[in-house]
Design a protein around this motif. Structure first.
Motif, PDB file in Angstrom:
ATOM      1  N   ILE A   1      29.621  30.103  26.553  1.00  0.00           N
ATOM      2  CA  ILE A   1      30.441  30.684  25.487  1.00  0.00           C
ATOM      3  C   ILE A   1      30.933  31.913  25.970  1.00  0.00           C
ATOM      4  CG2 ILE A   1      29.875  32.138  23.268  1.00  0.00           C
ATOM      5  CD1 ILE A   1      28.167  30.038  22.426  1.00  0.00           C
TER       6      ILE A   1
ATOM      7  N   THR B   1      33.938  31.720  28.304  1.00  0.00           N
ATOM      8  CA  THR B   1      35.134  31.080  27.490  1.00  0.00           C
ATOM      9  C   THR B   1      35.670  32.382  26.903  1.00  0.00           C
ATOM     10  OG1 THR B   1      34.111  28.949  26.873  1.00  0.00           O
ATOM     11  CG2 THR B   1      35.926  29.713  25.613  1.00  0.00           C
ATOM     12  N   MET B   2      34.828  33.252  26.385  1.00  0.00           N
ATOM     13  CA  MET B   2      35.202  34.575  25.554  1.00  0.00           C
ATOM     14  C   MET B   2      35.894  35.254  26.612  1.00  0.00           C
ATOM     15  SD  MET B   2      32.219  35.749  23.504  1.00  0.00           S
ATOM     16  CE  MET B   2      32.214  37.490  24.114  1.00  0.00           C
TER      17      MET B   2
ATOM     18  N   ALA C   1      39.469  33.936  27.800  1.00  0.00           N
ATOM     19  CA  ALA C   1      40.526  34.286  26.681  1.00  0.00           C
ATOM     20  C   ALA C   1      40.709  35.477  26.616  1.00  0.00           C
ATOM     21  CB  ALA C   1      40.056  33.630  25.373  1.00  0.00           C
ATOM     22  N   LEU C   2      39.775  36.540  26.828  1.00  0.00           N
ATOM     23  CA  LEU C   2      40.158  37.834  26.531  1.00  0.00           C
ATOM     24  C   LEU C   2      41.043  38.433  27.860  1.00  0.00           C
ATOM     25  CD1 LEU C   2      37.142  39.182  24.772  1.00  0.00           C
ATOM     26  CD2 LEU C   2      39.451  38.806  23.667  1.00  0.00           C
TER      27      LEU C   2
ATOM     28  N   ARG D   1      44.439  36.955  27.554  1.00  0.00           N
ATOM     29  CA  ARG D   1      45.158  38.035  26.566  1.00  0.00           C
ATOM     30  C   ARG D   1      45.605  39.331  27.093  1.00  0.00           C
ATOM     31  NH1 ARG D   1      43.196  41.556  23.471  1.00  0.00           N
ATOM     32  NH2 ARG D   1      44.012  42.099  21.472  1.00  0.00           N
TER      33      ARG D   1
ATOM     34  N   ALA E   1      36.781  46.595  27.799  1.00  0.00           N
ATOM     35  CA  ALA E   1      36.423  46.061  26.502  1.00  0.00           C
ATOM     36  C   ALA E   1      36.011  44.765  26.562  1.00  0.00           C
ATOM     37  CB  ALA E   1      37.464  46.022  25.740  1.00  0.00           C
TER      38      ALA E   1
ATOM     39  N   LEU F   1      31.970  43.609  26.045  1.00  0.00           N
ATOM     40  CA  LEU F   1      31.614  42.839  24.927  1.00  0.00           C
ATOM     41  C   LEU F   1      30.824  41.411  25.577  1.00  0.00           C
ATOM     42  CD1 LEU F   1      32.177  41.876  22.255  1.00  0.00           C
ATOM     43  CD2 LEU F   1      34.574  40.554  22.840  1.00  0.00           C
TER      44      LEU F   1
ATOM     45  N   TYR G   1      26.886  40.912  24.407  1.00  0.00           N
ATOM     46  CA  TYR G   1      26.862  39.276  24.111  1.00  0.00           C
ATOM     47  C   TYR G   1      25.424  39.064  24.721  1.00  0.00           C
ATOM     48  CZ  TYR G   1      26.918  34.404  23.287  1.00  0.00           C
ATOM     49  OH  TYR G   1      26.777  33.122  23.021  1.00  0.00           O
TER      50      TYR G   1
ATOM     51  N   GLN H   1      49.694  29.280  22.532  1.00  0.00           N
ATOM     52  CA  GLN H   1      50.070  30.552  23.095  1.00  0.00           C
ATOM     53  C   GLN H   1      51.206  30.140  24.087  1.00  0.00           C
ATOM     54  OE1 GLN H   1      46.048  31.148  24.335  1.00  0.00           O
ATOM     55  NE2 GLN H   1      46.456  33.566  23.901  1.00  0.00           N
TER      56      GLN H   1
ATOM     57  N   ILE I   1      40.932  41.057  18.391  1.00  0.00           N
ATOM     58  CA  ILE I   1      40.088  40.613  19.426  1.00  0.00           C
ATOM     59  C   ILE I   1      39.007  39.545  18.785  1.00  0.00           C
ATOM     60  CG2 ILE I   1      38.139  41.176  20.875  1.00  0.00           C
ATOM     61  CD1 ILE I   1      39.515  43.836  21.561  1.00  0.00           C
TER      62      ILE I   1
ATOM     63  N   THR J   1      40.994  36.408  18.063  1.00  0.00           N
ATOM     64  CA  THR J   1      41.087  35.576  19.348  1.00  0.00           C
ATOM     65  C   THR J   1      39.943  34.955  19.904  1.00  0.00           C
ATOM     66  OG1 THR J   1      42.949  37.396  20.077  1.00  0.00           O
ATOM     67  CG2 THR J   1      41.997  36.112  21.843  1.00  0.00           C
ATOM     68  N   MET J   2      39.063  35.728  19.927  1.00  0.00           N
ATOM     69  CA  MET J   2      37.509  35.157  20.325  1.00  0.00           C
ATOM     70  C   MET J   2      37.019  33.835  19.400  1.00  0.00           C
ATOM     71  SD  MET J   2      35.134  38.343  20.752  1.00  0.00           S
ATOM     72  CE  MET J   2      33.908  37.575  19.724  1.00  0.00           C
TER      73      MET J   2
ATOM     74  N   ALA K   1      39.497  30.830  20.305  1.00  0.00           N
ATOM     75  CA  ALA K   1      39.293  30.178  21.339  1.00  0.00           C
ATOM     76  C   ALA K   1      37.900  29.456  21.373  1.00  0.00           C
ATOM     77  CB  ALA K   1      39.060  31.291  22.533  1.00  0.00           C
ATOM     78  N   LEU K   2      36.915  30.097  20.775  1.00  0.00           N
ATOM     79  CA  LEU K   2      35.597  29.517  20.548  1.00  0.00           C
ATOM     80  C   LEU K   2      35.690  28.354  19.703  1.00  0.00           C
ATOM     81  CD1 LEU K   2      33.330  32.527  20.612  1.00  0.00           C
ATOM     82  CD2 LEU K   2      33.492  30.868  22.537  1.00  0.00           C
TER      83      LEU K   2
ATOM     84  N   ARG L   1      37.461  25.368  21.440  1.00  0.00           N
ATOM     85  CA  ARG L   1      36.452  25.062  22.400  1.00  0.00           C
ATOM     86  C   ARG L   1      35.522  23.786  21.887  1.00  0.00           C
ATOM     87  NH1 ARG L   1      31.747  26.621  23.163  1.00  0.00           N
ATOM     88  NH2 ARG L   1      30.500  26.032  25.068  1.00  0.00           N
TER      89      ARG L   1
ATOM     90  N   LEU M   1      28.593  35.227  16.439  1.00  0.00           N
ATOM     91  CA  LEU M   1      29.118  36.106  17.557  1.00  0.00           C
ATOM     92  C   LEU M   1      30.140  37.083  16.773  1.00  0.00           C
ATOM     93  CD1 LEU M   1      29.279  36.674  20.283  1.00  0.00           C
ATOM     94  CD2 LEU M   1      30.701  35.011  20.621  1.00  0.00           C
TER      95      LEU M   1
ATOM     96  N   TYR N   1      29.925  40.975  16.513  1.00  0.00           N
ATOM     97  CA  TYR N   1      30.727  41.969  17.257  1.00  0.00           C
ATOM     98  C   TYR N   1      31.535  42.919  16.178  1.00  0.00           C
ATOM     99  CZ  TYR N   1      35.202  43.372  19.169  1.00  0.00           C
ATOM    100  OH  TYR N   1      36.437  44.301  19.647  1.00  0.00           O
TER     101      TYR N   1
END
Lengths: 215, 215
Positions: A173, A176-177, A180-181, A184, A199, A203, A207, B132, B173, B176-177, B180-181, B184, B203, B207
């Motif tokens: 996880i 993956t995050m 993606a970030l 971006r 950031a 993050l 996590y 995207q 953010i 986006t997370m 993506a998750l 997935r 999650l 956040y």
DNA sequence: GGTCACCGACCGGAACTCGATCATCACTCA
DNA sequence: TGAGTGATGATCGAGTTCCGGTCGGTGACC
């Protein structure tokens, strides 16, 4: 179990090319073709990449492209795999240079490796963006993060002594995050906004922090 | 400022179709074409979708497809936009039914809406996967999360009384997370693994939690 | 009757094939 | 040892197929 086991652990060199190269020039050809593809992607994007462009830029003919790759998508997939491999190698280098003692430090090694590739490798951001598009048709949808999470968890447990309970899943996880970030961040700013990168690091580290503390 | 302002706030109905429909049958045609496109995407994927497949499945001719959409990408973009719109409507429905008092509850409404669409709409996961890729060529790379984050932040501030400082950026953010998750999760398991979904919810809520507490 | 909606043959170009040609290598034998 | 020689790897690029997109003509609606 050392950091560099990561490479053998996560890379299953499945048949990317049509015919395995036998002669030396052949391997060079493949590298040249992938370099050309990388440059073309950086220039015109994934969608507009044509096999003719790749061939021309590599100083080869169309036929040669199709000798090594079954179709256009496979060229992109091979590029993606090579990028992933480079990410692994750079990560291992960072890990062995840093000798991290916490999960946080280890993760920073990985993120630095990814950031470096986004910065230096033309087309890397584009190919990461579409990795999930291109790869499903080739290796059945196994995302890169899934391939790396297991071996990485095992190594972290061995080297850092962190609690391995559910770690692989959380790493999956987290990666993956992060992927993606970072994508971006580099889509918005091709040079990579340092704030966005930091950031992301914070993050992901946040996590995973509870797992590290539990060790 | 109520929850349903979200729809007008986040949807800028830019010219997706070539000719605005005048007669009633025309609107039906567009819906039929998009349904067909959705089914084709679910079946063969984005890359292999051809305009001929869409036309045939919709019981129309190639020319009709191109009457309403300037090109193949526009069909995908319109599908994407329709999905996004449905996500917004479902989110607003959930918000108005739940009347959330915390950021956590509000986010759950959005995630539930997204999960529902992944479950029921054929091709939704695929189109989110490549959003995207497809959208940059149409509206200049504005990702969905960026379009929704601003209005959503304003509404949360007004309705929930949370601290709005930097909220839009953090929501961007977070979305986006989450996107993506969830993608997935549904790529791995088309029915949507409940554990993965709950992990995503936790999650994202985690956040955003500090922001909620600061209110 | 005039506009809206629709059709599908047609066009240009890109993906991909295939038989011919060139390069390299393993092996032989003088 | 090194020139000769098939066998096979590597390359080429014209040709084929297929797909995205156009356009002029034919019905459907108001």
């Amino acid at each position: 179990m050392a950091f560099n086991d990561l490479i053998s652990g996560a890379l299953t060199t499945s048949g990317q090319v049509r015919n395995e190269p036998v002669q030396a020039r052949s391997s060079e050809r493949i590298a040249t073709l992938l370099d050309a593809a990388s440059a073309v992607v950086a220039e015109v994007g994934i969608e507009r990449l044509t096999t003719a462009m790749v061939a021309e830029r590599a100083g080869a003919s169309i036929g040669t492209v199709y000798r090594y790759f079954p179709d256009r998508i496979a060229v992109l997939a091979a590029m993606s795999l090579r990028g992933f491999e480079r990410f692994l190698r750079a990560s291992v280098e960072n890990l062995e240079a840093t000798k991290p003692t916490t999960l946080d430090e280890a993760i920073t090694c990985l993120i630095d490796a990814a950031v470096e590739l986004h910065r230096t490798e033309p087309g890397f951001t584009s190919i990461r963006l579409s990795d999930q598009i291109a790869l499903p048709e080739v290796d059945g949808g196994t995302a890169s993060s899934a391939r790396i999470a297991g071996p990485l968890a095992a190594i972290f447990v061995a080297e850092l002594g962190v609690d391995g309970d559910g770690l692989a899943e959380r790493l999956d996880i987290a990666l993956t995050m992060a992927d993606a970030l970072l994508v971006r961040a580099f889509v918005i700013d091709p040079k990579g906004d340092p704030a966005a990168i930091e950031a992301t690091r914070a993050l992901v580290a946040g996590y995973l922090a509870p797992a590290g503390a539990r060790a």
